[in-house]
Design a protein around this motif. Structure first.
Motif, PDB file in Angstrom:
ATOM      1  N   ASP A  33      -3.350   9.841  11.734  1.00  0.00           N
ATOM      2  CA  ASP A  33      -4.115   9.668  10.492  1.00  0.00           C
ATOM      3  C   ASP A  33      -3.249   9.060   9.397  1.00  0.00           C
ATOM      4  OD1 ASP A  33      -6.329  10.665  11.708  1.00  0.00           O
ATOM      5  OD2 ASP A  33      -6.162  12.681  10.871  1.00  0.00           O
ATOM      6  N   ARG A  34      -2.006   9.524   9.273  1.00  0.00           N
ATOM      7  CA  ARG A  34      -1.119   8.979   8.237  1.00  0.00           C
ATOM      8  C   ARG A  34      -0.773   7.525   8.510  1.00  0.00           C
ATOM      9  NH1 ARG A  34       3.021  14.148   7.923  1.00  0.00           N
ATOM     10  NH2 ARG A  34       1.621  15.588   6.811  1.00  0.00           N
ATOM     11  N   ILE A  35      -0.527   7.187   9.777  1.00  0.00           N
ATOM     12  CA  ILE A  35      -0.209   5.798  10.116  1.00  0.00           C
ATOM     13  C   ILE A  35      -1.386   4.890   9.764  1.00  0.00           C
ATOM     14  CG2 ILE A  35       0.175   4.224  12.045  1.00  0.00           C
ATOM     15  CD1 ILE A  35       1.838   6.397  13.383  1.00  0.00           C
ATOM     16  N   LEU A  36      -2.576   5.252  10.184  1.00  0.00           N
ATOM     17  CA  LEU A  36      -3.741   4.398   9.939  1.00  0.00           C
ATOM     18  C   LEU A  36      -4.071   4.304   8.467  1.00  0.00           C
ATOM     19  CD1 LEU A  36      -6.073   5.476  12.892  1.00  0.00           C
ATOM     20  CD2 LEU A  36      -4.806   3.331  12.649  1.00  0.00           C
ATOM     21  N   SER A  37      -4.016   5.420   7.736  1.00  0.00           N
ATOM     22  CA  SER A  37      -4.367   5.389   6.310  1.00  0.00           C
ATOM     23  C   SER A  37      -3.394   4.518   5.533  1.00  0.00           C
ATOM     24  CB  SER A  37      -4.387   6.809   5.738  1.00  0.00           C
ATOM     25  OG  SER A  37      -3.109   7.414   5.857  1.00  0.00           O
ATOM     26  N   ASN A  38      -2.109   4.619   5.817  1.00  0.00           N
ATOM     27  CA  ASN A  38      -1.127   3.789   5.110  1.00  0.00           C
ATOM     28  C   ASN A  38      -1.302   2.313   5.442  1.00  0.00           C
ATOM     29  OD1 ASN A  38       1.150   5.312   3.501  1.00  0.00           O
ATOM     30  ND2 ASN A  38       0.679   6.604   5.261  1.00  0.00           N
ATOM     31  N   LEU A  39      -1.524   1.990   6.721  1.00  0.00           N
ATOM     32  CA  LEU A  39      -1.669   0.580   7.094  1.00  0.00           C
ATOM     33  C   LEU A  39      -2.979  -0.004   6.575  1.00  0.00           C
ATOM     34  CD1 LEU A  39      -0.261   0.547  10.747  1.00  0.00           C
ATOM     35  CD2 LEU A  39       0.844  -0.217   8.641  1.00  0.00           C
ATOM     36  N   LEU A  40      -4.062   0.781   6.601  1.00  0.00           N
ATOM     37  CA  LEU A  40      -5.332   0.280   6.066  1.00  0.00           C
ATOM     38  C   LEU A  40      -5.249   0.096   4.557  1.00  0.00           C
ATOM     39  CD1 LEU A  40      -7.899   2.319   8.189  1.00  0.00           C
ATOM     40  CD2 LEU A  40      -7.379  -0.120   8.361  1.00  0.00           C
ATOM     41  N   ASP A  41      -4.624   1.035   3.845  1.00  0.00           N
ATOM     42  CA  ASP A  41      -4.435   0.864   2.405  1.00  0.00           C
ATOM     43  C   ASP A  41      -3.594  -0.363   2.106  1.00  0.00           C
ATOM     44  OD1 ASP A  41      -5.937   3.071   1.847  1.00  0.00           O
ATOM     45  OD2 ASP A  41      -4.224   4.434   1.624  1.00  0.00           O
ATOM     46  N   ASN A  42      -2.541  -0.579   2.903  1.00  0.00           N
ATOM     47  CA  ASN A  42      -1.675  -1.746   2.704  1.00  0.00           C
ATOM     48  C   ASN A  42      -2.447  -3.044   2.937  1.00  0.00           C
ATOM     49  OD1 ASN A  42       1.338  -2.617   2.456  1.00  0.00           O
ATOM     50  ND2 ASN A  42       0.548  -3.765   4.197  1.00  0.00           N
ATOM     51  N   ALA A  43      -3.251  -3.078   4.014  1.00  0.00           N
ATOM     52  CA  ALA A  43      -4.041  -4.281   4.295  1.00  0.00           C
ATOM     53  C   ALA A  43      -5.118  -4.496   3.236  1.00  0.00           C
ATOM     54  CB  ALA A  43      -4.669  -4.158   5.676  1.00  0.00           C
ATOM     55  N   HIS A  44      -5.722  -3.392   2.743  1.00  0.00           N
ATOM     56  CA  HIS A  44      -6.748  -3.503   1.695  1.00  0.00           C
ATOM     57  C   HIS A  44      -6.158  -4.036   0.404  1.00  0.00           C
ATOM     58  CE1 HIS A  44      -9.745  -1.324  -1.138  1.00  0.00           C
ATOM     59  NE2 HIS A  44     -10.048  -2.604  -1.006  1.00  0.00           N
ATOM     60  N   ALA A  45      -4.931  -3.561   0.072  1.00  0.00           N
ATOM     61  CA  ALA A  45      -4.338  -3.952  -1.205  1.00  0.00           C
ATOM     62  C   ALA A  45      -3.775  -5.367  -1.179  1.00  0.00           C
ATOM     63  CB  ALA A  45      -3.237  -2.954  -1.573  1.00  0.00           C
ATOM     64  N   TYR A  46      -3.211  -5.781  -0.074  1.00  0.00           N
ATOM     65  CA  TYR A  46      -2.477  -7.046  -0.069  1.00  0.00           C
ATOM     66  C   TYR A  46      -3.063  -8.100   0.866  1.00  0.00           C
ATOM     67  CZ  TYR A  46       0.935  -3.728  -1.888  1.00  0.00           C
ATOM     68  OH  TYR A  46       1.557  -2.749  -2.610  1.00  0.00           O
ATOM     69  N   GLY A  47      -3.893  -7.695   1.823  1.00  0.00           N
ATOM     70  CA  GLY A  47      -4.389  -8.641   2.811  1.00  0.00           C
ATOM     71  C   GLY A  47      -5.759  -9.190   2.471  1.00  0.00           C
ATOM     72  N   ALA A  48      -6.370  -9.754   3.479  1.00  0.00           N
ATOM     73  CA  ALA A  48      -7.699 -10.333   3.332  1.00  0.00           C
ATOM     74  C   ALA A  48      -8.490 -10.012   4.589  1.00  0.00           C
ATOM     75  CB  ALA A  48      -7.609 -11.847   3.123  1.00  0.00           C
ATOM     76  N   PRO A  49      -9.836  -9.912   4.470  1.00  0.00           N
ATOM     77  CA  PRO A  49     -10.655  -9.591   5.633  1.00  0.00           C
ATOM     78  C   PRO A  49     -10.663 -10.746   6.635  1.00  0.00           C
ATOM     79  CG  PRO A  49     -12.038 -10.095   3.750  1.00  0.00           C
ATOM     80  CD  PRO A  49     -10.638 -10.075   3.237  1.00  0.00           C
ATOM     81  N   PRO A  50     -10.953 -10.415   7.885  1.00  0.00           N
ATOM     82  CA  PRO A  50     -11.178  -9.058   8.395  1.00  0.00           C
ATOM     83  C   PRO A  50      -9.875  -8.358   8.751  1.00  0.00           C
ATOM     84  CG  PRO A  50     -11.559 -10.638  10.129  1.00  0.00           C
ATOM     85  CD  PRO A  50     -11.237 -11.443   8.901  1.00  0.00           C
ATOM     86  N   ILE A  51      -9.875  -7.031   8.635  1.00  0.00           N
ATOM     87  CA  ILE A  51      -8.761  -6.199   9.088  1.00  0.00           C
ATOM     88  C   ILE A  51      -9.111  -5.712  10.500  1.00  0.00           C
ATOM     89  CG2 ILE A  51      -7.419  -4.112   8.657  1.00  0.00           C
ATOM     90  CD1 ILE A  51      -8.156  -4.419   5.684  1.00  0.00           C
ATOM     91  N   VAL A  52      -8.171  -5.839  11.427  1.00  0.00           N
ATOM     92  CA  VAL A  52      -8.426  -5.524  12.826  1.00  0.00           C
ATOM     93  C   VAL A  52      -7.492  -4.394  13.256  1.00  0.00           C
ATOM     94  CG1 VAL A  52      -8.498  -6.391  15.196  1.00  0.00           C
ATOM     95  CG2 VAL A  52      -9.134  -7.895  13.288  1.00  0.00           C
ATOM     96  N   VAL A  53      -8.086  -3.322  13.768  1.00  0.00           N
ATOM     97  CA  VAL A  53      -7.336  -2.223  14.371  1.00  0.00           C
ATOM     98  C   VAL A  53      -7.528  -2.332  15.877  1.00  0.00           C
ATOM     99  CG1 VAL A  53      -7.044   0.274  14.525  1.00  0.00           C
ATOM    100  CG2 VAL A  53      -7.689  -0.772  12.342  1.00  0.00           C
ATOM    101  N   ALA A  54      -6.430  -2.519  16.630  1.00  0.00           N
ATOM    102  CA  ALA A  54      -6.518  -2.789  18.068  1.00  0.00           C
ATOM    103  C   ALA A  54      -5.567  -1.887  18.832  1.00  0.00           C
ATOM    104  CB  ALA A  54      -6.197  -4.259  18.369  1.00  0.00           C
TER     105      ALA A  54
END
Length: 438
Positions: free
Chosen positions: A323-344
């Protein structure tokens, strides 16, 4: 693919076997040569002794018969073998040795081939040829017992040497395993100091280094946890007062700032936490689906998050860590990246992989090395409010504690991708229903 020859034990074993094989072969060749020389010397001594005994017998007891296979032959007899010029080197050396033991001018010849080996000797004072039997210089010998004992000795020597090599590399193996655990950020118990003096000194230095690093990490964790804990109460009061403000615009701005500060404090607490995750393992694919679904529902303005989950139920990780790994990476992608975000997720020959990627601008190549360092913010390219520069550092620490490795980089010239690899040995085994019932 692991090659046995790459290990210290493999190389020591190969070296020991090669040295023992070479030494045993040299010893065997030397023994065979020495035995041949001893046989030649014995044959020479025996022949000269028999010739002297026959001469004394002829002088003292001329009427007594000679022993069997010993005779006197008239020089004019056709039985006298001719002097052979071309003889094998061993036989030629034998004749020369016998001639040196006889008086000067003594003639020495060997019997005709195809008959029992004999030596014909006649000195200038002898009336007849003295014929005595001799031992064959190269008696056919089987290698039965010699080779058998040589193989037995070689086998015991190899086993003893391999045991010594194994005992020598065991401390190094323990030290290498401890270094690997230390590199992944896992707790490292003191390594026993054993083996040669240099190895004991190396192990002692490593144990001291681990203790100093652990003490420093503990002091930093205590400091961060203390500061973060002390800030939580003032932040709660500040938010309460902000909620009581009448001006809506100012109130919303203060609440956002307080929320950002609260998020930073929570990141401090997560980063300072150094305990092992004792939560129950969960299936990574199912948990990723739940986290992504919850993230879409909770985070306002969240970009499109897609999943590509192919690891299967065998891929499991502790729930809190995942949960901590995914929440940190999703927050990081939301703040600095662009869609789509892919979890694989995927399964490989070595284990399993988990990746989170976005389609933003990514990180410059020269900044990738510092991206996961604590408290490092790559502003202005990847800056923002409410971030402390701990997100990727927390992810790296959690991945290493779970026994995995991670790689951060830009994928296909697009956004950032964090790829985490977990070997099969780091993934908890899946228990069947029958096993869990017991």
């Amino acid at each position: 693919m692991r090659r046995p020859i790459d290990s210290l034990f493999g190389r020591l074993a190969l070296l020991v076997v090669a040295v023992l094989l070479l030494s045993h072969f040299a010893w065997y060749a030397l023994m065979r040569l020495e035995r041949s020389q001893l046989q030649t010397r014995y044959a020479v001594e025996e022949a000269t002794f028999l010739v002297d005994a026959v001469r004394q017998h002829v002088v003292r007891n001329p009427d007594q018969p000679l022993p069997s296979r010993v005779k006197l032959v008239d020089p004019a007899s056709p039985e006298v073998p001719p002097e052979t010029a071309d003889m094998p080197p061993p036989l030629e050396r034998f004749i020369e040795d016998v001639r040196e033991r006889m008086p000067s001018g003594t003639q020495v010849r060997v019997g005709l081939p195809g008959r029992p080996p004999t030596l014909w000797v006649r000195a200038s004072s002898d009336r007849s040829w003295i014929v005595v039997p001799v031992q064959p210089l190269r008696t056919p010998r089987s290698l039965d017992r010699t080779v058998l004992w040589l193989v037995i000795i070689f086998a015991f020597a190899v086993m003893a040497a391999l045991f010594a090599a194994w005992a020598l590399q065991q401390p190094l193996r323990s030290l290498a395993q401890a270094v690997a655990r230390f590199g992944r950020g896992l707790p490292v118990p003191p390594v026993p100091e054993r083996g040669p003096r240099e190895l004991r000194q190396l192990t002692h230095g490593f144990n001291q280094m681990v203790q100093e690093v652990a003490r420093t990490e503990n002091d930093r964790a205590v400091m961060l946890a203390g500061v973060a804990h002390d800030l939580k109460t003032p932040l709660a009061r500040l938010r309460l007062r902000a909620e009581m403000m009448e001006e809506v615009k100012m109130r919303d701005g203060v609440v956002r700032d307080v929320d950002s500060m609260t998020h930073i404090v929570e990141q401090f607490l997560v980063f300072a936490h150094d305990g092992a995750d004792r939560s129950e393992p969960v299936e990574v694919d199912a948990q990723c689906e739940r986290v992504v679904r919850s993230y879409r529902a909770v985070v306002s303005g969240a970009p499109a998050v897609q999943t590509d989950l192919r690891a299967g139920p065998a891929f499991q990780l502790p729930a809190a860590t995942l949960d901590r790994i995914l929440s940190n990476l999703l927050d990081n992608a939301h703040a600095y990246g662009a869609p789509p975000i892919v979890v694989a997720t995927a399964r490989t020959a070595e284990g399993f992989t988990l990746s989170v990627s976005d389609n933003g601008k990514g990180i410059a190549a020269q900044d990738l090395v510092n991206a996961s360092r604590p408290f490092v913010r790559l502003d202005p390219a990847r800056g923002g409010n409410g971030h402390s520069g701990l997100g990727l550092a927390i992810v790296e620490r959690l991945v290493r504690r779970a026994g995995g490795e991670w790689h951060i980089g830009n994928h296909d010239g697009r956004g950032l991708r964090v790829l985490m690899s977990f070997p099969l040995s780091a993934v908890p085994e899946v228990r069947t229903a029958s096993e869990s019932a017991w």
